[in-house]
Structure formats: structure tokens, C-alpha cells
Design a protein around this motif. Sequence first.
Motif, PDB file in Angstrom:
ATOM      1  N   VAL A 190      37.743  45.716  36.490  1.00 44.46           N
ATOM      2  CA  VAL A 190      38.161  46.253  37.759  1.00 44.46           C
ATOM      3  C   VAL A 190      39.293  45.531  38.397  1.00 44.46           C
ATOM      4  CG1 VAL A 190      37.144  46.536  40.293  1.00 44.46           C
ATOM      5  CG2 VAL A 190      35.337  46.475  38.399  1.00 44.46           C
ATOM      6  N   SER A 191      40.305  46.575  39.085  1.00 47.40           N
ATOM      7  CA  SER A 191      41.597  46.034  39.246  1.00 47.40           C
ATOM      8  C   SER A 191      41.715  46.073  40.882  1.00 47.40           C
ATOM      9  CB  SER A 191      42.663  46.652  38.526  1.00 47.40           C
ATOM     10  OG  SER A 191      43.798  46.099  38.934  1.00 47.40           O
ATOM     11  N   ILE A 192      42.386  45.256  41.489  1.00 46.26           N
ATOM     12  CA  ILE A 192      42.972  45.248  42.940  1.00 46.26           C
ATOM     13  C   ILE A 192      44.319  45.820  43.116  1.00 46.26           C
ATOM     14  CG2 ILE A 192      43.942  42.876  42.937  1.00 46.26           C
ATOM     15  CD1 ILE A 192      42.779  42.876  45.998  1.00 46.26           C
ATOM     16  N   PHE A 206      37.584  38.984  44.381  1.00 49.47           N
ATOM     17  CA  PHE A 206      37.384  38.372  42.802  1.00 49.47           C
ATOM     18  C   PHE A 206      35.998  37.796  42.674  1.00 49.47           C
ATOM     19  CE2 PHE A 206      42.182  37.139  43.630  1.00 49.47           C
ATOM     20  CZ  PHE A 206      42.537  38.334  43.463  1.00 49.47           C
ATOM     21  N   ASP A 207      35.566  37.470  43.924  1.00 50.39           N
ATOM     22  CA  ASP A 207      33.936  36.547  43.844  1.00 50.39           C
ATOM     23  C   ASP A 207      33.119  37.869  43.435  1.00 50.39           C
ATOM     24  OD1 ASP A 207      34.813  34.193  44.470  1.00 50.39           O
ATOM     25  OD2 ASP A 207      34.544  34.335  46.344  1.00 50.39           O
ATOM     26  N   CYS A 208      33.403  38.985  43.779  1.00 48.38           N
ATOM     27  CA  CYS A 208      32.804  40.228  43.315  1.00 48.38           C
ATOM     28  C   CYS A 208      32.835  41.067  42.313  1.00 48.38           C
ATOM     29  CB  CYS A 208      32.878  41.253  44.775  1.00 48.38           C
ATOM     30  SG  CYS A 208      32.217  40.742  46.253  1.00 48.38           S
ATOM     31  N   GLY A 209      33.755  40.518  41.428  1.00 41.15           N
ATOM     32  CA  GLY A 209      34.202  41.083  40.127  1.00 41.15           C
ATOM     33  C   GLY A 209      35.345  41.572  39.915  1.00 41.15           C
ATOM     34  N   VAL A 210      36.304  41.586  40.609  1.00 45.08           N
ATOM     35  CA  VAL A 210      37.688  42.142  40.333  1.00 45.08           C
ATOM     36  C   VAL A 210      38.329  40.926  39.535  1.00 45.08           C
ATOM     37  CG1 VAL A 210      39.844  42.549  41.372  1.00 45.08           C
ATOM     38  CG2 VAL A 210      37.889  43.416  42.388  1.00 45.08           C
ATOM     39  N   THR A 211      39.053  41.389  38.508  1.00 48.48           N
ATOM     40  CA  THR A 211      39.564  40.209  37.614  1.00 48.48           C
ATOM     41  C   THR A 211      40.870  40.585  37.223  1.00 48.48           C
ATOM     42  OG1 THR A 211      38.494  41.344  35.723  1.00 48.48           O
ATOM     43  CG2 THR A 211      37.415  39.439  36.560  1.00 48.48           C
ATOM     44  N   HIS A 212      41.418  41.727  37.946  1.00 48.88           N
ATOM     45  CA  HIS A 212      42.892  42.165  37.382  1.00 48.88           C
ATOM     46  C   HIS A 212      43.569  42.660  38.643  1.00 48.88           C
ATOM     47  CE1 HIS A 212      45.892  43.636  34.513  1.00 48.88           C
ATOM     48  NE2 HIS A 212      45.587  44.660  35.026  1.00 48.88           N
ATOM     49  N   ALA A 213      44.847  42.552  38.477  1.00 47.01           N
ATOM     50  CA  ALA A 213      45.657  43.029  39.554  1.00 47.01           C
ATOM     51  C   ALA A 213      46.766  44.221  38.891  1.00 47.01           C
ATOM     52  CB  ALA A 213      46.359  42.109  40.378  1.00 47.01           C
ATOM     53  N   THR A 214      46.847  45.387  39.644  1.00 47.42           N
ATOM     54  CA  THR A 214      47.866  46.499  39.049  1.00 47.42           C
ATOM     55  C   THR A 214      49.056  46.260  39.580  1.00 47.42           C
ATOM     56  OG1 THR A 214      45.820  47.917  38.611  1.00 47.42           O
ATOM     57  CG2 THR A 214      47.961  48.986  38.881  1.00 47.42           C
ATOM     58  N   PHE A 235      47.859  34.492  42.328  1.00 49.72           N
ATOM     59  CA  PHE A 235      48.703  33.129  41.709  1.00 49.72           C
ATOM     60  C   PHE A 235      47.516  31.941  41.877  1.00 49.72           C
ATOM     61  CE2 PHE A 235      53.166  34.252  43.033  1.00 49.72           C
ATOM     62  CZ  PHE A 235      53.416  34.992  41.732  1.00 49.72           C
ATOM     63  N   ASP A 236      46.524  31.959  42.901  1.00 44.79           N
ATOM     64  CA  ASP A 236      45.747  30.934  43.266  1.00 44.79           C
ATOM     65  C   ASP A 236      44.372  31.011  42.417  1.00 44.79           C
ATOM     66  OD1 ASP A 236      45.539  28.606  44.543  1.00 44.79           O
ATOM     67  OD2 ASP A 236      44.210  29.446  46.192  1.00 44.79           O
ATOM     68  N   ASP A 237      44.389  31.901  41.785  1.00 42.34           N
ATOM     69  CA  ASP A 237      42.986  32.164  40.881  1.00 42.34           C
ATOM     70  C   ASP A 237      43.141  32.380  39.537  1.00 42.34           C
ATOM     71  OD1 ASP A 237      40.364  32.988  40.255  1.00 42.34           O
ATOM     72  OD2 ASP A 237      40.084  33.409  42.445  1.00 42.34           O
ATOM     73  N   GLU A 238      42.554  31.439  38.597  1.00 46.38           N
ATOM     74  CA  GLU A 238      42.797  31.525  37.362  1.00 46.38           C
ATOM     75  C   GLU A 238      41.976  32.625  36.409  1.00 46.38           C
ATOM     76  OE1 GLU A 238      44.872  29.820  35.135  1.00 46.38           O
ATOM     77  OE2 GLU A 238      45.743  28.764  36.833  1.00 46.38           O
ATOM     78  N   ARG A 239      41.080  33.299  37.345  1.00 46.73           N
ATOM     79  CA  ARG A 239      40.186  34.468  36.696  1.00 46.73           C
ATOM     80  C   ARG A 239      40.917  35.560  36.607  1.00 46.73           C
ATOM     81  NH1 ARG A 239      35.386  34.039  41.110  1.00 46.73           N
ATOM     82  NH2 ARG A 239      37.234  33.791  42.600  1.00 46.73           N
ATOM     83  N   LYS A 340      43.334  41.719  25.830  1.00 40.91           N
ATOM     84  CA  LYS A 340      42.269  40.903  26.394  1.00 40.91           C
ATOM     85  C   LYS A 340      41.594  41.591  27.562  1.00 40.91           C
ATOM     86  CE  LYS A 340      43.170  36.185  24.704  1.00 40.91           C
ATOM     87  NZ  LYS A 340      43.619  34.841  25.089  1.00 40.91           N
ATOM     88  N   VAL A 341      42.658  42.153  28.719  1.00 37.65           N
ATOM     89  CA  VAL A 341      42.147  42.771  29.707  1.00 37.65           C
ATOM     90  C   VAL A 341      41.200  44.027  29.604  1.00 37.65           C
ATOM     91  CG1 VAL A 341      42.906  44.143  31.808  1.00 37.65           C
ATOM     92  CG2 VAL A 341      44.279  42.011  31.066  1.00 37.65           C
TER      93      VAL A 341
END
Length: 373
Positions: A190-192, A206-214, A235-239, A340-341
Motif C-alpha cells: 500500500v502506497s501513499i 505507516f503504522d496502519c500498513g502503508v510501506t511505500h510512497a508513490t 525520510f524519517d521512517d525506515e519502513r 523488493k517493493v
Amino acid sequence: MLLVRANYLDGNFQWKTGDIEIEDGRLLRVGENLSFPEDELAVDCSGYTIIPGFVDIHIHGCAGTDTCDGTREDIDNMARFLLQKGVTSFCPTTMTTGRATVERALLAAKACAEQPVEDGARIVGIHMEGPFIAKEKKGAQLEEAILPPDYSWFRELYELSGGLVKLVVVAPEQPGGYEFAEQAKAQCTVSIAHTTASYEEAKHAFDCGVTHATHLFNAMPGLSHRAPGVVGAVFDDERVTAELICDGFHLHPAVLRTAFRVLGDRAVVVSDSMRGNGMADGESFDLGGQLVTVKDGKATLSDGTIAGSVTNLHEEVKNLVSFGIPLEHAVKAATLTPAKVIGMDGEIGSIEPGKRADLLVLDENLDIVAVYH
């Protein structure tokens, strides 16, 4: 088949010199001074560089055709064009359009994935960019087709695709957005994107499951010293991994250098290209139901809004090197990290035994002289 005396990137993206053995479309052995029968076909790669085939996980169209045209012929045409540019795997990407159009696109992509053309890039997933986005940050997406996040509808489309949807975009701050992410993460990444989210809202996503940014930076609030926004949250979140369009137009070279330093191996090179990619400049290119003008390598709507790109991953990697990004970092961001994504890094994205033999041979100018696929 053997590629001998090759300068190549190993599985850790370190430069090595050695031999690469290919059998039945797979990488059989990779290393120095491999022994092999005298009658086995060997290609001397001295003086050339070998890298993995590019993986484009965000591309709407090229060569005059678009994913949302919704026919096998159109997507096969994209696949053939992309392979010529060194893209060996890709995710056809839908736009914010009507449901019937999206359904046709998914079925066409599924058919192409199940019976790929021999002379084209392979489909390794589908990227759904919309319709669950924010109107305020719609960019070149069609406003009247935007919908609130709807997991039930998404799940129906996911099933229709045979599970081929590997990426879905959501503006999480929209009503139901966080719940959508919590549910959809079980099916795909899931991407933001196309979002008005604040730093705090993005972090909650990100806590809810978003792990990518388009297409990071584009169609979202900018990075500010007192309002970090989505960019600051990424930038602030390694996930979280993040796409970057590296044509030198969407993002300034200084921004790209900064992003690569901060993101490291979380950076993903994408084209986000539309049907005008590979075509002459013109004013008759349709993108999701809107007219796009392409001039001097830039695709825009009539009001000047950026409307995708006309670049490709090979051009972008060369751009990045000219901007000061090390070649091995640029290549990894265009191969292994996007793999990997979408959960395909066990099959593609690096030069390691057992993986598909998707390889590019480059000359001293980084131009492609051969593609193995």
C-alpha cells in the motif's frame, strides 16, 4: 551459455570481474574463473559492464499506448518498447478512471502476464494509482473519477486480476483511508500518494500498513522546516520505500542527491511515463481522459500541471550518474529495490544464481549493447 571476463554487480551490488553462466533463462553460476566445457557458447565481455535488467513498477504507457487502453495488443506494445530500453520487468499502471476502464486494463494485463510476448518485458504486477486519492492533490488524475477508499471494491479488482495487483495507492487522510491500508496490506503493498496528509497523518498511515510512497515530492505537501509533511515522514521512517522520477524535470538534481543520501537503499527509480514516451512532441496524447502536451521532454496538461513523464529507467540511471549518484546505487534503485517493493526480489533484480537471467550489457558510455532476457 557463458558471459566471460565480465565486470558485473554481484548480489551485494559490489563490482566484480568474472563469469556468468546462463541455463534455461536462469543464472546458473556466477563467479571467478568458472570451469566449463570447451564447446559451450561463451561471449567475451571484456571492457563491458553487466547489470541486472531494470524493473519499472510505475509506468502508465509508452510508444503510443497506455495501460488503460485495456487491450492485450496495447500492453504487448509497451512490453516490446520497454525491453529495447533495458526494462525486463514492469508493472502496468492504471489511472483514476471509471471502474469499467480499470477492469479492462486489469484483465488485459493479466492476459499478457500469463502469456508474455517473447520479445518484450515481463509483467510482474499491476500498480493501481487511484481512484482512492485526494482531490486537492489530484495532479493529472481525473477529478470526477476520484472515490473514497473502498476496500470491498479494491478486493474485487484484486481478485479479478488474479492477485496480480502488487501496489495500490491511497490518500490515507481521506475518510476510511487508514482502515483501507490496514485491510489492503494483506493483499499487496500500500502506497501513499496524491495526498494532503501532514507528517503526523503520514506516520499514522505507516503504522496502519502503508510501506511505500508513490513519486515522492510530487502531488503531496512539500518538506518545510516546521511542517515536514509526507516527505519528512518518509525520510524519517525506515519502513517506507519511495519512488523518485529522475528525469531532472520532476525533481531538481540537488533534491535527488539529497533524497538518495537520506533514503539509501529505500530509493526506487520509476518512470511514471505516459504514452508520449518514445513518440515525437505533440498535443494529442490522452492520459486518463485528459489531453497532454509533450514538448522538450516534458508532459503537461493545458494548465501546466505535470502529467507523467516521457523518460525511461535507462535514461534516468544515466541522469543520476551525471548528477553525482554512484552507478551501483542508481542501478540498485532501478532493479533490486523495486523488485523488493512488489515481493519479486527472489526472482529478479540482482545477479545471483537461481534468479532470472535478466541482464544488460553496457559500454563505457553506459549505453545498452545487449539485453539478455
